[in-house]
Motif scaffolding. Sequence first.
Motif, PDB file in Angstrom:
ATOM      1  N   MET A  64       0.724  -1.292   0.100  1.00  0.00           N
ATOM      2  CA  MET A  64      -0.088  -0.044   0.141  1.00  0.00           C
ATOM      3  C   MET A  64       0.812   1.238  -0.139  1.00  0.00           C
ATOM      4  N   GLY A  65       2.028   1.296   0.885  1.00  0.00           N
ATOM      5  CA  GLY A  65       2.903   2.483   0.768  1.00  0.00           C
ATOM      6  C   GLY A  65       3.372   2.701  -0.465  1.00  0.00           C
ATOM      7  N   ALA A  66       4.076   1.522  -0.948  1.00  0.00           N
ATOM      8  CA  ALA A  66       4.765   1.685  -2.316  1.00  0.00           C
ATOM      9  C   ALA A  66       3.750   2.155  -3.406  1.00  0.00           C
ATOM     10  N   ALA A  67       2.481   1.725  -3.381  1.00  0.00           N
ATOM     11  CA  ALA A  67       1.587   2.039  -4.428  1.00  0.00           C
ATOM     12  C   ALA A  67       1.254   3.532  -4.397  1.00  0.00           C
ATOM     13  N   ASN A  68       0.906   4.041  -3.032  1.00  0.00           N
ATOM     14  CA  ASN A  68       0.819   5.389  -2.867  1.00  0.00           C
ATOM     15  C   ASN A  68       2.044   6.284  -3.362  1.00  0.00           C
ATOM     16  N   TYR A  69       3.257   5.742  -3.026  1.00  0.00           N
ATOM     17  CA  TYR A  69       4.270   6.526  -3.251  1.00  0.00           C
ATOM     18  C   TYR A  69       4.391   6.570  -4.844  1.00  0.00           C
ATOM     19  N   LEU A  70       4.203   5.488  -5.790  1.00  0.00           N
ATOM     20  CA  LEU A  70       4.356   5.775  -7.109  1.00  0.00           C
ATOM     21  C   LEU A  70       2.952   6.562  -7.624  1.00  0.00           C
ATOM     22  N   GLY A  71       1.782   6.332  -7.233  1.00  0.00           N
ATOM     23  CA  GLY A  71       0.780   6.978  -7.673  1.00  0.00           C
ATOM     24  C   GLY A  71       1.100   8.470  -7.418  1.00  0.00           C
ATOM     25  N   SER A  72       1.622   8.951  -6.302  1.00  0.00           N
ATOM     26  CA  SER A  72       1.746  10.585  -5.759  1.00  0.00           C
ATOM     27  C   SER A  72       2.919  10.734  -6.702  1.00  0.00           C
ATOM     28  N   LYS A  73       4.017  10.346  -6.857  1.00  0.00           N
ATOM     29  CA  LYS A  73       5.161  10.677  -8.101  1.00  0.00           C
ATOM     30  C   LYS A  73       4.506  10.928  -9.441  1.00  0.00           C
ATOM     31  N   SER A  74       3.669   9.780  -9.802  1.00  0.00           N
ATOM     32  CA  SER A  74       3.008  10.071 -11.130  1.00  0.00           C
ATOM     33  C   SER A  74       2.193  11.183 -11.268  1.00  0.00           C
ATOM     34  N   GLU A  75       1.374  11.612 -10.148  1.00  0.00           N
ATOM     35  CA  GLU A  75       0.785  12.768 -10.324  1.00  0.00           C
ATOM     36  C   GLU A  75       1.661  13.958 -10.547  1.00  0.00           C
ATOM     37  N   HIS A  76       2.657  13.967  -9.570  1.00  0.00           N
ATOM     38  CA  HIS A  76       3.471  15.310  -9.657  1.00  0.00           C
ATOM     39  C   HIS A  76       4.231  15.171 -11.025  1.00  0.00           C
ATOM     40  N   GLY A  77       4.565  14.172 -11.505  1.00  0.00           N
ATOM     41  CA  GLY A  77       5.132  14.383 -12.741  1.00  0.00           C
ATOM     42  C   GLY A  77       4.577  14.789 -13.864  1.00  0.00           C
ATOM     43  N   ILE A  78       3.183  14.257 -13.777  1.00  0.00           N
ATOM     44  CA  ILE A  78       2.178  14.804 -15.002  1.00  0.00           C
ATOM     45  C   ILE A  78       1.796  16.224 -14.706  1.00  0.00           C
ATOM     46  N   TYR A  79       1.727  16.788 -13.389  1.00  0.00           N
ATOM     47  CA  TYR A  79       1.766  18.293 -13.384  1.00  0.00           C
ATOM     48  C   TYR A  79       2.851  18.935 -13.652  1.00  0.00           C
ATOM     49  N   ASP A  80       4.303  18.735 -13.417  1.00  0.00           N
ATOM     50  CA  ASP A  80       5.243  19.340 -13.784  1.00  0.00           C
ATOM     51  C   ASP A  80       5.389  19.312 -15.203  1.00  0.00           C
ATOM     52  N   PHE A  81       5.117  18.298 -16.008  1.00  0.00           N
ATOM     53  CA  PHE A  81       5.039  18.131 -17.405  1.00  0.00           C
ATOM     54  C   PHE A  81       4.027  19.185 -18.042  1.00  0.00           C
ATOM     55  N   ARG A  82       2.717  19.245 -17.443  1.00  0.00           N
ATOM     56  CA  ARG A  82       1.995  19.967 -17.980  1.00  0.00           C
ATOM     57  C   ARG A  82       2.326  21.436 -17.989  1.00  0.00           C
ATOM     58  N   THR A  83       2.805  21.836 -16.722  1.00  0.00           N
ATOM     59  CA  THR A  83       3.119  23.318 -16.213  1.00  0.00           C
ATOM     60  C   THR A  83       4.425  23.571 -17.289  1.00  0.00           C
ATOM     61  N   LYS A  84       5.156  22.717 -17.584  1.00  0.00           N
ATOM     62  CA  LYS A  84       6.181  23.120 -18.639  1.00  0.00           C
ATOM     63  C   LYS A  84       5.618  23.471 -19.932  1.00  0.00           C
ATOM     64  N   LEU A  85       4.675  22.596 -20.359  1.00  0.00           N
ATOM     65  CA  LEU A  85       3.911  22.606 -21.684  1.00  0.00           C
ATOM     66  C   LEU A  85       3.213  23.888 -21.496  1.00  0.00           C
ATOM     67  N   GLU A  86       2.450  24.399 -20.642  1.00  0.00           N
ATOM     68  CA  GLU A  86       1.813  25.547 -20.334  1.00  0.00           C
ATOM     69  C   GLU A  86       2.491  26.770 -20.358  1.00  0.00           C
ATOM     70  N   LEU A  87       3.758  26.754 -19.532  1.00  0.00           N
ATOM     71  CA  LEU A  87       4.663  27.798 -19.758  1.00  0.00           C
ATOM     72  C   LEU A  87       5.214  28.101 -21.182  1.00  0.00           C
ATOM     73  N   GLU A  88       5.295  27.041 -21.905  1.00  0.00           N
ATOM     74  CA  GLU A  88       5.850  27.324 -23.361  1.00  0.00           C
ATOM     75  C   GLU A  88       4.668  27.989 -24.060  1.00  0.00           C
ATOM     76  N   HIS A  89       3.330  27.491 -24.016  1.00  0.00           N
ATOM     77  CA  HIS A  89       2.288  28.048 -24.640  1.00  0.00           C
ATOM     78  C   HIS A  89       2.118  29.586 -24.263  1.00  0.00           C
ATOM     79  N   ILE A  90       2.444  29.937 -22.905  1.00  0.00           N
ATOM     80  CA  ILE A  90       2.401  31.235 -22.585  1.00  0.00           C
ATOM     81  C   ILE A  90       3.354  32.067 -23.342  1.00  0.00           C
ATOM     82  N   GLU A  91       4.535  31.588 -23.429  1.00  0.00           N
ATOM     83  CA  GLU A  91       5.840  32.147 -24.011  1.00  0.00           C
ATOM     84  C   GLU A  91       5.396  32.111 -25.405  1.00  0.00           C
ATOM     85  N   ASN A  92       5.021  31.263 -26.135  1.00  0.00           N
ATOM     86  CA  ASN A  92       4.760  31.342 -27.381  1.00  0.00           C
ATOM     87  C   ASN A  92       3.506  31.914 -28.122  1.00  0.00           C
TER      88      ASN A  92
END
Length: 167
Positions: A64-92
């Motif tokens: 359960m702890g490992a699954a929660n860790y991996l799920g949370s890391k994935s959510e952070h990764g998606i958010y970081d990726f989408r943030t970079k993408l959105e910042l590119e949109h703002i720049e362009n």
Amino acid sequence: MSKRGFKHRPDFFEKGYLGDAILGASDGIVTTFTIIAGVVGASLGSNVILILGFAKLIADAFSMGAANYLGSKSEHGIYDFRTKLELEHIENNPVGEKKEVKKIFAKKGFKGKTLDGIIKTVSARKKLWADIILKEDLGLINFETQPGKKAWVTFWAFIFAGLIPLL
């Protein structure tokens, strides 16, 4: 400072870990009870019951702890990726992205000079601008919890609650 003279510090539950504790505890108590009931129903000795119960408790808490860790890391990764993408949109395409933010705040009831002031303020801070679009347009939220802490909270809640039926 609060009325009592203490500076308010967000506690454990305000930081987003309550759900992790509830998840771990509810699963810990239910699944441990189920395995204990099955082993008792099989009329196995108390040593076998305890060994199986503790083995199950540790293995499932880790899972359960490992699954929660991996799920949370994935959510952070998606958010970081989408943030970079959105910042590119703002720049362009700042004009198009300003229109997007304007629509968001217009839906909230802002108009005229107030709306223009909000857009000017938001567009001066690109990270805030991206966060608003991510949350309001895409439904993504910046989780400020730490994946490692989420995993430990789930693990220990599972262990403590799972000990109840085992003991």
